[in-house]
Design a protein around this motif. Structure first.
Motif, short mmCIF file in Angstrom:
data_model
loop_
_atom_site.label_atom_id
_atom_site.label_comp_id
_atom_site.label_asym_id
_atom_site.label_seq_id
_atom_site.Cartn_x
_atom_site.Cartn_y
_atom_site.Cartn_z
N TRP A 188 53.44 1.61 41.12
CA TRP A 188 53.09 2.52 42.22
C TRP A 188 54.35 2.90 43.00
N ALA A 189 55.14 1.87 43.35
CA ALA A 189 56.36 2.11 44.13
C ALA A 189 57.38 2.92 43.35
N LYS A 190 57.35 2.83 42.05
CA LYS A 190 58.30 3.58 41.22
C LYS A 190 57.84 5.02 41.01
N GLY A 191 56.67 5.37 41.54
CA GLY A 191 56.18 6.73 41.38
C GLY A 191 55.54 6.98 40.03
N LEU A 200 47.26 -2.48 51.99
CA LEU A 200 46.59 -1.93 50.82
C LEU A 200 46.41 -2.93 49.69
N LEU A 201 47.50 -3.64 49.39
CA LEU A 201 47.48 -4.52 48.22
C LEU A 201 46.56 -5.71 48.43
N MET A 232 56.09 4.91 47.91
CA MET A 232 55.41 3.73 48.45
C MET A 232 56.38 2.55 48.36
N ARG A 290 58.43 -12.54 43.23
CA ARG A 290 58.24 -11.22 42.61
C ARG A 290 58.79 -10.08 43.47
N GLY A 291 59.01 -10.37 44.75
CA GLY A 291 59.55 -9.35 45.63
C GLY A 291 58.51 -8.36 46.13
N VAL A 292 57.26 -8.58 45.75
CA VAL A 292 56.18 -7.67 46.11
C VAL A 292 55.18 -8.40 46.98
N ASP A 293 54.83 -7.81 48.09
CA ASP A 293 53.93 -8.44 49.04
C ASP A 293 52.48 -8.04 48.74
N HIS A 304 56.69 -16.53 49.82
CA HIS A 304 55.72 -15.54 50.28
C HIS A 304 55.24 -14.66 49.13
N CYS A 305 56.11 -14.38 48.16
CA CYS A 305 55.77 -13.46 47.06
C CYS A 305 55.98 -14.12 45.70
N ARG A 331 62.20 14.51 36.14
CA ARG A 331 61.69 13.38 36.92
C ARG A 331 62.53 13.14 38.17
N GLY A 361 62.20 -7.92 49.39
CA GLY A 361 61.97 -7.49 48.01
C GLY A 361 62.89 -8.11 46.98
N ARG A 362 63.79 -8.98 47.45
CA ARG A 362 64.74 -9.57 46.48
C ARG A 362 64.13 -10.74 45.72
N GLY A 363 63.06 -11.29 46.26
CA GLY A 363 62.41 -12.42 45.58
C GLY A 363 63.08 -13.74 45.84
N CYS A 423 58.31 -7.30 49.71
CA CYS A 423 57.97 -8.49 50.48
C CYS A 423 58.84 -8.53 51.74
N CYS A 434 61.55 -11.54 52.06
CA CYS A 434 62.80 -11.58 51.27
C CYS A 434 63.35 -10.19 51.03
N PHE A 474 56.27 -1.70 48.62
CA PHE A 474 55.49 -2.93 48.79
C PHE A 474 56.41 -4.13 48.85
N THR A 508 50.95 7.68 41.10
CA THR A 508 50.36 8.74 41.93
C THR A 508 50.37 10.09 41.19
#
Lengths: 359, 359
Positions: free
Chosen positions: B154-157, B114-115, A96, B106-109, B102-103, A28, A105-107, A100, A103, A98, B160
């Protein structure tokens, strides 16, 4: 058919790189290293995306270059048509993100309210900080990262009214903690006299009366006065397994017991998931539970000694990084019982193991 | 002096509530339960902030009420002056939240690119979803949560080009996965015929040709055709320790081996940190490493059967919740070897243990 051939090809490269480096990686990691090459051609961006031990990925990329799957030139790392076909045959797409944008991505929102003013004050103070030294495996995180880490600990209830110890502090987190004004007291210990002097100076000028800085080499036992006295510890350990355990054990020794918490960082570039697993076994054996693992939470500023670090020789292109490439996860643990830990001196090199890259 | 008295008082209440409920909690959980009372007087908000087993906190609050430390009225839970003094004497402040608005932390936008389009399409589809049933311990997360979970994988692979299995799916994550268009194939299994019918219908109408839905009770062995066939599993297990292990073991049985990944949720309201620790020991013993724990990632929509759940009797005030109160952490694990797991039938109640609250 193409997939089968691709699988065989990646399997072979993976096994060879694993054997050459002796790293406890899985196939992996080869997938991650290959996918990362689809992210960008800037070598340091590829490294950031690879999220696998640098010792191994640099070897894999070297083998790929020899087989005509990628080229390196002017600090760029580019898949050839054949390399791209390999990824395609395996169904591997570019990494990929995503995250945010608000922040990173730190939340945690450091751009408003309490944290905003804390960040601005801290940023001002940190401008005069000592540079990172390789001999102490230093390398500090961005000021936003430090404030976000403090915010997480605050939100978890690990600061308000609590006694906090920081073990090693080139991040200057002790200053940020004291600036919150909510900790009962903050003790910071570091081997580096420059840092101790700097923190003491800031404590005086900012009137942070509950912040105490003490010079201490963590290889030496903790003084009795610090044992079992703290609710929370924070540190950013060196990542050799032996060095990691020294940091965490000293931190745990300083804690009061059940319900006390600890924070630390851990990378994927210098620690294989196999080492992560050993670390988790170690933490559980100490009576701790892992309550949080926020991946890519810590972003590190580039350090001066990049050409002198162990990994420089392995790099496919000898270029200094321009952007942030070194990241680590934020771990939080909580004790469920008081562990039995020896407070003995530790001798020898605690900074290096086979996976270490920056020492 | 006030602190000493406060400590004794909280210690005593904690020990009594621990003994009465038989819960493996620490005094830190009492602190969390007390701090939560400083957040708001809405009972469900207090519960959300408490972040400790509901079985225990409700007992503690009951004891506090009997001692005049708090009052409950009209679904509100308010500290008396004496209760506030206790918190103050102990240096306990209100829970702080620095979640990125904003998220939602969760740290994810999910609000752009796409999202965003994925979220809108998914929201539309999910409008017609079946209601949550108590007999299957159902209770689904918000659509934003489902999309954010898919984004992390998805971001962790882990999506896909990958084969993905979903074990139990009132969250409809299988539909969101198929909508990404990047998975090789998605298999969803559930005990609930209504969900299978709904997902099949959506697969047809949305032309999600690589999404397959099959009725299956996880207490039964997995068919041979599913063993060792998947790169990634996702599930949201029932939280009794025995039920949790059944879900995870079936998921692991479906995975190919080293490098495969699994996702699941875990609460603090129905699982003590002691159970978290046993779960982590279990995961490591299965050859997995924990790569991510994102606390409070999953936000659950309120379910209809709230008055019928086990915890209703324990609640200090019998009011239905208006806002989101039930949250769980998102765990990601990665296998480092193929574990040996039995694929036998499981008999008896897998939904309840002493800590369970919603069954």
């Amino acid at each position: 058919m193409a997939e089968r051939k691709g699988t065989d090809s990646l399997d072979r490269l993976h096994r060879r790189a694993k054997a050459l480096t002796g790293m406890p990686v899985t196939r992996r990691d080869a997938e991650r290293a290959l996918a990362a090459c689809l992210s960008d051609s800037d070598m340091w961006t590829v490294i950031r995306h690879s999220h696998a031990p640098l010792r191994y990925t640099t070897c894999l990329w070297d083998l790929m270059e020899k087989e005509g799957l990628l080229t390196t030139q002017d600090g760029r790392l580019t898949l050839t048509e054949e390399g791209k076909s390999l990824a395609e045959a395996l169904g591997i797409g570019p990494p990929m993100t995503f995250d945010c944008p608000h922040c990173d991505g730190r939340g945690v929102d450091v751009s408003s309210g309490l944290l905003k003013s804390l960040l601005e004050r801290f940023r001002q103070i940190a401008q005069e900080r000592p540079t990172a030294l390789q001999k102490f495996d230093q390398g500090y995180v961005t000021v936003e990262t430090t404030i976000a880490r403090v915010a997480v600990a605050w939100a978890k209830g690990d600061l308000t009214g609590k006694s906090v110890i920081v073990l090693g502090d080139d991040d200057l987190v002790s200053i940020a903690l004291a600036l919150t004004g909510v900790c009962r007291n903050v003790l910071v210990i570091d081997i580096d006299r420059r840092l101790i002097r700097f923190i003491r100076q800031v404590a005086r000028s900012e009137r942070l009366t509950n912040l105490e800085a003490r010079e201490h080499d963590l290889r030496n036992p903790l003084p009795d006065a610090w044992l079992g006295q703290f609710d929370t510890f924070l540190c950013d350990p060196t990542e050799s397994f032996v060095g990691f355990k020294v940091f965490i054990d000293r931190g745990l020794l300083a804690l009061k017991g059940a319900g006390s918490a600890g924070y630390f960082g851990l990378t994927r570039l210098e620690s294989s998931l196999s080492k992560w697993q050993r670390i988790q076994q170690f933490l559980l054996s100490r009576g701790a539970v892992v309550t949080d693992i926020r991946d890519r939470f810590h972003w590190y500023e580039n350090w001066d000694y990049v050409e002198k670090m162990r990994a420089w020789d392995w790099l496919p292109a000898k270029e200094r990084p321009r952007d942030i490439w070194y990241q680590s996860a934020l771990f939080r643990i909580e004790l469920l019982r008081t562990p039995r830990i020896s407070n003995e001196p530790v001798v020898g090199d605690i900074f290096t193991d086979n996976e270490a890259a920056t020492t």
